[in-house]
Design a protein around this motif. Sequence first.
Motif, PDB file in Angstrom:
ATOM      1  N   ARG A   1     -29.580   8.098   1.392  1.00  0.00           N
ATOM      2  CA  ARG A   1     -29.016   7.752   0.089  1.00  0.00           C
ATOM      3  C   ARG A   1     -29.444   6.350  -0.333  1.00  0.00           C
ATOM      4  O   ARG A   1     -29.761   6.113  -1.489  1.00  0.00           O
TER       5      ARG A   1
ATOM      6  N   ALA B   1     -25.703  11.277  12.716  1.00  0.00           N
ATOM      7  CA  ALA B   1     -25.999  12.113  11.552  1.00  0.00           C
ATOM      8  C   ALA B   1     -25.464  11.470  10.271  1.00  0.00           C
ATOM      9  O   ALA B   1     -26.138  11.484   9.234  1.00  0.00           O
ATOM     10  N   GLN B   2     -24.273  10.860  10.326  1.00  0.00           N
ATOM     11  CA  GLN B   2     -23.721  10.179   9.157  1.00  0.00           C
ATOM     12  C   GLN B   2     -24.588   8.984   8.769  1.00  0.00           C
ATOM     13  O   GLN B   2     -24.848   8.756   7.589  1.00  0.00           O
ATOM     14  N   LEU B   3     -25.041   8.215   9.748  1.00  0.00           N
ATOM     15  CA  LEU B   3     -25.901   7.064   9.470  1.00  0.00           C
ATOM     16  C   LEU B   3     -27.227   7.494   8.837  1.00  0.00           C
ATOM     17  O   LEU B   3     -27.743   6.819   7.944  1.00  0.00           O
ATOM     18  N   GLN B   4     -27.770   8.617   9.289  1.00  0.00           N
ATOM     19  CA  GLN B   4     -29.017   9.116   8.709  1.00  0.00           C
ATOM     20  C   GLN B   4     -28.815   9.509   7.247  1.00  0.00           C
ATOM     21  O   GLN B   4     -29.668   9.228   6.397  1.00  0.00           O
ATOM     22  N   LEU B   5     -27.688  10.143   6.936  1.00  0.00           N
ATOM     23  CA  LEU B   5     -27.413  10.512   5.549  1.00  0.00           C
ATOM     24  C   LEU B   5     -27.250   9.279   4.667  1.00  0.00           C
ATOM     25  O   LEU B   5     -27.756   9.228   3.540  1.00  0.00           O
ATOM     26  N   VAL B   6     -26.564   8.258   5.168  1.00  0.00           N
ATOM     27  CA  VAL B   6     -26.396   7.018   4.415  1.00  0.00           C
ATOM     28  C   VAL B   6     -27.754   6.349   4.190  1.00  0.00           C
ATOM     29  O   VAL B   6     -28.041   5.861   3.094  1.00  0.00           O
TER      30      VAL B   6
ATOM     31  N   THR C   1     -21.694  18.574  12.725  1.00  0.00           N
ATOM     32  CA  THR C   1     -21.952  18.395  11.299  1.00  0.00           C
ATOM     33  C   THR C   1     -23.281  17.683  11.107  1.00  0.00           C
ATOM     34  O   THR C   1     -23.456  16.555  11.565  1.00  0.00           O
ATOM     35  N   HIS C   2     -24.229  18.341  10.450  1.00  0.00           N
ATOM     36  CA  HIS C   2     -25.556  17.799  10.143  1.00  0.00           C
ATOM     37  C   HIS C   2     -26.314  17.351  11.387  1.00  0.00           C
ATOM     38  O   HIS C   2     -27.008  16.329  11.364  1.00  0.00           O
TER      39      HIS C   2
ATOM     40  N   GLU D   1     -22.426  12.947  15.770  1.00  0.00           N
ATOM     41  CA  GLU D   1     -21.879  12.989  14.411  1.00  0.00           C
ATOM     42  C   GLU D   1     -22.062  11.647  13.703  1.00  0.00           C
ATOM     43  O   GLU D   1     -22.410  11.597  12.518  1.00  0.00           O
ATOM     44  N   LYS D   2     -21.844  10.552  14.416  1.00  0.00           N
ATOM     45  CA  LYS D   2     -22.038   9.222  13.829  1.00  0.00           C
ATOM     46  C   LYS D   2     -23.509   8.989  13.457  1.00  0.00           C
ATOM     47  O   LYS D   2     -23.816   8.445  12.399  1.00  0.00           O
TER      48      LYS D   2
END
Length: 89
Positions: A29, A21-26, A4-5, A18-19
């Motif tokens: 934002r 990628a989530q940190l990059q999205l946060v 994912t991402h 995955e972690k």
Amino acid sequence: MPVTHGIACSDACRPIAEKIAQLQLVALRNQGLHRAQRVIQPVMAVLLLAIGVWTVYTNPAWTEGWIFVAGGVVIGIALAFSSRRRRAT
């Protein structure tokens, strides 16, 4: 392999990728929130100071006006320190 991402080199790396990628999205934002804060914080400081000064001037017996003045000063000081720290880095 795609995740994912993002991508991962193997199944063992998949949770880490995955972690990340989530940190990059946060982080992306939060960057928008930081820009908004740089505008909102000085406006709030000036607004609180103006309300406080107006309240103290029009009704000196009402001591709550000084709370607005203090709030504006505190926000202004916080803004000065944060912008100074930003310039130093």
